[in-house]
Scaffold this active site. Structure first.
Site, short mmCIF file in Angstrom:
data_model
loop_
_atom_site.label_atom_id
_atom_site.label_comp_id
_atom_site.label_asym_id
_atom_site.label_seq_id
_atom_site.Cartn_x
_atom_site.Cartn_y
_atom_site.Cartn_z
N GLY A 16 -1.29 6.15 -2.36
CA GLY A 16 -2.06 6.77 -3.44
C GLY A 16 -3.17 5.88 -3.98
O GLY A 16 -4.33 6.29 -4.07
N LYS A 17 -2.82 4.67 -4.36
CA LYS A 17 -3.84 3.76 -4.90
C LYS A 17 -4.78 3.30 -3.80
O LYS A 17 -5.97 3.05 -4.05
CB LYS A 17 -3.17 2.57 -5.58
CG LYS A 17 -2.35 2.94 -6.82
CD LYS A 17 -1.78 1.72 -7.50
CE LYS A 17 -0.91 2.08 -8.69
NZ LYS A 17 0.36 2.74 -8.27
N GLU A 32 1.20 -2.66 4.64
CA GLU A 32 2.50 -2.02 4.39
C GLU A 32 3.49 -2.53 5.44
O GLU A 32 3.21 -2.48 6.64
CB GLU A 32 2.37 -0.49 4.49
CG GLU A 32 3.68 0.26 4.52
CD GLU A 32 4.60 -0.05 3.36
OE1 GLU A 32 5.80 -0.26 3.61
OE2 GLU A 32 4.12 -0.09 2.21
N CYS A 77 5.02 -0.33 -12.18
CA CYS A 77 5.32 0.86 -12.98
C CYS A 77 6.62 0.63 -13.73
O CYS A 77 7.48 1.49 -13.81
CB CYS A 77 5.37 2.11 -12.12
SG CYS A 77 6.58 2.06 -10.78
N ALA A 79 0.79 -1.23 0.00
CA ALA A 79 0.00 0.00 0.00
C ALA A 79 0.82 1.29 0.00
O ALA A 79 0.38 2.29 -0.54
CB ALA A 79 -0.95 0.01 1.20
N GLY A 80 2.00 1.30 0.63
CA GLY A 80 2.73 2.56 0.76
C GLY A 80 3.15 3.15 -0.57
O GLY A 80 3.47 2.40 -1.50
N ASP A 87 0.52 -3.98 -6.11
CA ASP A 87 1.32 -2.94 -6.77
C ASP A 87 2.76 -3.20 -6.36
O ASP A 87 3.30 -2.58 -5.44
CB ASP A 87 0.84 -1.56 -6.31
CG ASP A 87 1.54 -0.43 -7.05
OD1 ASP A 87 2.21 -0.71 -8.05
OD2 ASP A 87 1.41 0.73 -6.61
N ASP A 125 4.67 -7.98 6.69
CA ASP A 125 5.16 -8.48 5.42
C ASP A 125 3.99 -8.98 4.58
O ASP A 125 3.21 -9.83 5.03
CB ASP A 125 6.15 -9.62 5.69
CG ASP A 125 6.93 -10.02 4.44
OD1 ASP A 125 6.38 -9.90 3.33
OD2 ASP A 125 8.07 -10.49 4.59
#
Length: 527
Positions: free
Chosen positions: A341-342, A361, A459, A337-338, A406, A388
């Site tokens: 944003g998403k 996170e 990304c 999560a960190g 992500d 984790d």
């Protein structure tokens, strides 16, 4: 007595000036028209901000996008100067490879022998001279003034001399000189577009792997060097873009509830400070919306009635449908999560639908950033788990309806927004990240319920971080199937024509879509 400006035979002595002073140079030297007492001895605030960013990146391993806004506010730059500082800092970082090659031709020692602060000042001056519409005299004078103010008077003479040599040619002329006689196309692209050679090769491979023509590499590299427009997102049901539009933003062309902002420091917007409007690339918005939009399959559990197969068993079966079906609320998970944003976008979408989100996170300081991002939402909607991500499946097997992975990656798809990343990453990073990416995806596929969907996102377009990871995980399980991510991405986009995938996955590109190079695979866990 001979004229001091003449040679022994009475001709002009190119080693001496008209006053008879020896030049000690093989070429004519240009002198400043200003007297020493009139030369700039202070740092222009905008250039000082750019210098502080480059110093923080080099000395402290900082991220430019985090340092820059803080420095802009510290020096109280107005909109115009903030824009200048942003272009100067980001442009110098993006062009570092090409600029260092130019500087190596203009400095009489290896660049690594220069004081790092002097080298950063030279990069700032070089970017102004070769890539900005700054008059040469202003670029020289202001860069020397910056050096005098923050480094010292001693190095200013060196900086002045080197930048005068840089200013003797245009960027096109320098590039032609640097690439003259070079037959390796990768090296030519590296020098021309300021990318490490290994990244040029990796992006060429990525284009082919994702079904595009390798000839697009020049356009892709050029897009990585273009200054991106700030993308804004109004959290669904919570945020508004009215303030941004009043400040000069225009509606985004790809994602619902988005805007493009080029009116200076976005941090001045009240909606940004409250968190109901966020800065987020359109590609990131689209992959999160795709996960939220994909159709789930209702899956029933094993019969638990007293007489399996009878009417009572059928009634019990109907009540045992997993969350997300038959009117039950869904449980969503953001596994990595960190900084949040998403998670904020997913949480807002979950809140609209009466669903809940767990944001995981592993690092506490980044978990705090996630909490801040989720602060505008109803606290009952979200939970932050610090741990984790690879252990989530142990605590929550067969639990979640939708899971976002992500995954940590090299970030090769976001080089235009993170200009320093291209100089920090190494080819060896990919192997280490690949193991982690596979373990996180495997954990997500166990934590998602049968009938639920996992979105694997990076990304980076690198095949080793995208298709190879997904295919490895698919081969190891017989209870998963790959969905058509491109079709879902088209459904959630405003254009409806983004499907640029290969083998049911989707890959966005800076030079095609104007987004970061986000990769998306949607994987359903079957019964």
């Amino acid at each position: 007595m001979s004229n001091p400006g003449q040679g022994k035979a009475g001709g002009p002595d190119r080693r001496r000036n008209a006053a008879g002073r020896e030049r000690n140079r093989s070429e004519p030297r240009g002198f400043s028209t200003a007297a020493p007492s009139e030369r700039t001895r202070r740092a222009d605030p905008a250039r000082l901000v750019a210098f502080e960013v480059l110093r923080a990146v080099a000395a402290d391993d900082a991220y430019a996008n985090l340092v820059l806004p803080v420095s802009i506010r510290k020096h109280k730059l107005d909109k115009r100067d903030a824009g200048f500082a942003t272009e100067l800092a980001y442009g110098a970082l993006r062009g570092q490879g090409t600029y260092d090659a130019v500087l190596a031709k203009c400095v009489d020692r290896p660049l690594e022998k220069l004081d790092p602060a002097i080298l950063d000042a030279l990069r700032i001056g070089t970017h102004q001279l070769l890539a900005m519409r700054v008059p040469a005299h202003a670029a020289l004078d202001q860069t020397v003034g910056l050096a005098r103010a923050v480094i010292g008077a001693g190095p200013s003479a060196l900086i002045n001399a080197v930048l005068r040599r840089v200013s003797s040619k245009s960027l096109e002329e320098w590039t032609a000189e640097l690439t003259a006689g070079v037959t390796d196309a990768t090296k030519v692209s590296s020098l021309t577009h300021s990318h490490p050679e290994w990244i040029v090769r990796a992006l060429r491979q990525a284009l082919v792997d994702h079904g595009r023509d390798v000839s697009e590499i020049e356009a892709l590299l050029a897009a990585n060097n273009a200054a991106p427009v700030v993308n804004l997102l109004a959290l669904p049901g919570l945020g508004s873009l009215d303030e941004a539009f009043e400040a000069g933003a225009v509606p985004g062309e790809l994602a619902e509830g988005s805007a493009l902002f080029s009116a200076g420091d976005v941090g001045r917007l009240e909606s940004i400070r409250t968190g109901t409007t966020r800065v987020q690339d359109a590609g990131s918005q689209l992959v999160a919306r795709a996960l939220a939009a994909v159709q789930l399959e209702p899956v029933q559990l094993e019969p638990v009635g007293p007489e399996a197969g009878g009417p009572e068993a059928a009634e019990e079966d109907a009540r045992s449908v997993r969350p997300g079906t038959a009117g039950r609320s869904e449980q969503w998970l953001d596994l990595c999560a960190g900084p949040g944003g998403k998670s904020a976008l997913l949480g807002a979408l979950a809140q609209q639908r009466g669903n809940t989100l767990v944001a995981n996170e592993p690092l506490e300081h980044r978990a705090q950033l996630v909490r801040q991002a989720l602060r505008p939402l109803n606290p009952a909607v979200w939970t932050v788990r610090v741990g984790d991500g690879r252990t989530v499946a142990e605590d929550f097997p067969d639990t979640f309806d939708r899971v976002l992975v992500d995954a940590p990656c090299t970030g090769l798809g976001a080089l235009r927004r993170r200009p320093e990343a291209r100089w920090r990453r190494k080819p060896s990073d990919i192997a280490g990240l690949g193991t982690l990416q596979r373990e996180l995806l495997a954990a997500a596929l166990t934590a998602v319920r049968p009938g639920g969907v996992v979105a694997y996102v990076t990304c980076s377009p690198h095949p080793a971080e995208t298709s190879a990871v997904v295919q490895d995980c698919l081969r190891r399980r017989d209870d998963v199937e790959l969905l058509d991510a491109g079709a879902v991405l088209d459904d959630v986009s405003l254009t409806g024509s983004l499907a640029a995938g290969h083998e049911s996955t989707a890959q966005l590109w800076p030079h095609v879509h104007g987004t970061d190079a986000m990769y998306l695979a949607l994987i359903r866990r079957t019964a």
